[in-house]
Design an enzyme around this catalytic site. Structure first.
Site, PDB file in Angstrom:
ATOM      1  N   LYS A 141       0.841  -1.220   0.000  1.00 41.70           N
ATOM      2  CA  LYS A 141       0.000   0.000   0.000  1.00 41.70           C
ATOM      3  C   LYS A 141       0.869   1.260   0.000  1.00 41.70           C
ATOM      4  O   LYS A 141       0.788   2.113   0.890  1.00 41.70           O
ATOM      5  CB  LYS A 141      -0.980   0.005   1.166  1.00 41.70           C
ATOM      6  CG  LYS A 141      -1.991  -1.119   1.101  1.00 41.70           C
ATOM      7  CD  LYS A 141      -3.163  -0.924   2.028  1.00 41.70           C
ATOM      8  CE  LYS A 141      -4.141  -2.067   1.958  1.00 41.70           C
ATOM      9  NZ  LYS A 141      -3.669  -3.300   2.599  1.00 41.70           N
TER      10      LYS A 141
HETATM   11  O1  6AU Z   1      -9.468 -11.654   5.619  1.00 44.11           O
HETATM   12  P1  6AU Z   1      -8.685 -10.836   6.605  1.00 44.11           P
HETATM   13  O2  6AU Z   1      -9.519  -9.767   7.259  1.00 44.11           O
HETATM   14  O3  6AU Z   1      -7.965 -11.664   7.623  1.00 44.11           O
HETATM   15  O4  6AU Z   1      -7.512 -10.114   5.784  1.00 44.11           O
HETATM   16  C1  6AU Z   1      -7.776  -9.187   4.789  1.00 44.11           C
HETATM   17  C2  6AU Z   1      -6.511  -8.776   4.072  1.00 44.11           C
HETATM   18  C3  6AU Z   1      -5.490  -8.035   4.930  1.00 44.11           C
HETATM   19  C4  6AU Z   1      -5.684  -6.579   4.583  1.00 44.11           C
HETATM   20  O5  6AU Z   1      -4.469  -5.849   4.634  1.00 44.11           O
HETATM   21  C5  6AU Z   1      -6.208  -6.629   3.147  1.00 44.11           C
HETATM   22  O6  6AU Z   1      -6.851  -7.892   3.000  1.00 44.11           O
HETATM   23  N1  6AU Z   1      -7.181  -5.561   2.807  1.00 44.11           N
HETATM   24  C6  6AU Z   1      -6.954  -4.730   1.688  1.00 44.11           C
HETATM   25  C7  6AU Z   1      -5.955  -4.988   0.678  1.00 44.11           C
HETATM   26  C8  6AU Z   1      -5.807  -6.251   0.053  1.00 44.11           C
HETATM   27  O7  6AU Z   1      -5.308  -4.127   0.202  1.00 44.11           O
HETATM   28  C9  6AU Z   1      -7.799  -3.652   1.450  1.00 44.11           C
HETATM   29  C10 6AU Z   1      -8.959  -3.481   2.219  1.00 44.11           C
HETATM   30  O8  6AU Z   1      -9.779  -2.600   1.973  1.00 44.11           O
HETATM   31  N2  6AU Z   1      -9.191  -4.378   3.238  1.00 44.11           N
HETATM   32  C11 6AU Z   1      -8.341  -5.399   3.546  1.00 44.11           C
HETATM   33  O9  6AU Z   1      -8.627  -6.163   4.473  1.00 44.11           O
HETATM   34  O10 6AU Z   1      -4.200  -8.479   4.535  1.00 44.11           O
END
Ligand code: 6AU
Length: 307
Positions: A141
């Protein structure tokens, strides 16, 4: 169900009866313009609608090389699953990669949370990625000025540009971030997922920011693989990929503002091409089995969508 009134009509009636003033009517109009999803997008003609085309068909529209590869992997492995490997020990990350490898197209890391990092770890991870045909994706990011992003991308002990074909970036600081990634040393084929919306309930991102992010992405289609978002944006851009995090079957959120939707919901209602699943898999007793289940649910939803 049929709506008797549109919200716009309702606002006009309330204004006529002096229940609200002009400024409220305008505020509602702006809100609607910024948030409304075109109800026809899921039924628009096939040629122009990414939600109706197969991944194989979409590969030829991709201007970014990594996006093209992702489409091919998805179509051959029948998977749209990205695992978020938010683990802090290298052995745990490598074990996870081995276990879920057959079921994923992308393996997403946060390399700066790793406690026992060593460059050899990356060599092992690359080998596993090659064996199981998935892409390494560092969720950095990037959000700083271009020069700093360049250093973060290519230098430090992590040397992200030398192993991660994909990275994430914020659009906050504008085109400098993308120029920096484009011009840095590193892998020849590289792609960026630009963040236009977030799964966090506490997000400050609004409709204008989201639209401006999509506009910026369209100016860098050679570099941009896709967009991280929560709704079906850019449906007329079949060469770009929608990546949607915040996916889990047994939870609606955590205590730190994360919000979850089911695999079917994000694919069929929110336009996700790839779904990111972290704890739904990493915290499960059997990550391989969980990954297989998410893969199948996501793939079935995708097949239903493109019919
Ligand atoms: O399924 P989780 O909640 O355990 O993990 C979600 C993953 C984490 C966050 O850094 C990422 O997705 N993420 C992102 C990304 C991919 O950029 C954006 C967002 O809006 N929400 C989010 O959770 O590694």
């Amino acid at each position: 169900m049929h709506a008797i009134l549109s919200l716009t009509q309702l606002m006009e009636y309330l204004k006529e009866e002096n229940c609200i003033d002009e400024s409220i009517v305008n505020k509602v109009k702006i809100y609607l313009n910024n948030t409304q999803v075109d109800a026809n997008i899921f039924t628009k003609s096939k040629e122009s609608n990414r939600l109706k085309l197969s991944f194989m068909e979409r590969a030829r529209f991709a201007k970014n090389k990594v996006a093209e590869r992702i489409f091919q992997i998805m179509a051959t492995k029948n998977t749209t699953l990205c695992v978020a490997a938010d683990l802090t020990k290298t052995t745990d990350i490598l074990n996870l990669a081995e276990e879920v490898g057959p079921h994923i197209c992308l393996f997403k890391t946060h390399i700066d949370i790793v406690e026992d990092f060593h460059p050899n770890f990356l060599k092992h991870l690359q080998d596993i990625a090659q064996t199981h045909n998935f892409i390494l994706f560092e969720d950095k990011k990037f959000a700083d000025i271009g020069k700093t992003v360049q250093l973060q991308y290519s230098e430090s002990i992590y040397k992200i540009s030398s192993w991660a074909s994909l990275v994430t970036a914020h659009s906050l600081t504008g085109k400098g971030v993308l120029d920096a990634i484009r011009e840095s040393e590193g892998l020849k084929e590289r792609g960026v997922f630009l963040l236009a919306e977030t799964s966090a309930a506490s997000s400050l991102i609004d409709g204008n920011y989201t639209q401006a992010t999509v506009k910026l992405a369209l100016q860098y289609t050679d570099l941009i693989s896709g967009i991280v978002c929560q709704s079906p944006l850019f449906v007329d851009q079949p060469g770009l990929i929608q990546l949607t995090p915040g996916v889990q079957l047994d939870s609606i959120g955590d205590t730190l503002s994360q919000q979850y939707n089911t695999p079917e919901h994000v694919v069929l209602e929110r336009g996700a091409d790839i779904a990111v699943v972290g704890r739904g898999i990493t915290k499960s007793a059997d990550p391989a089995l969980a990954a297989q289940k998410y893969k199948e649910l996501l793939w079935n939803a995708y097949k239903k969508r493109i019919v």
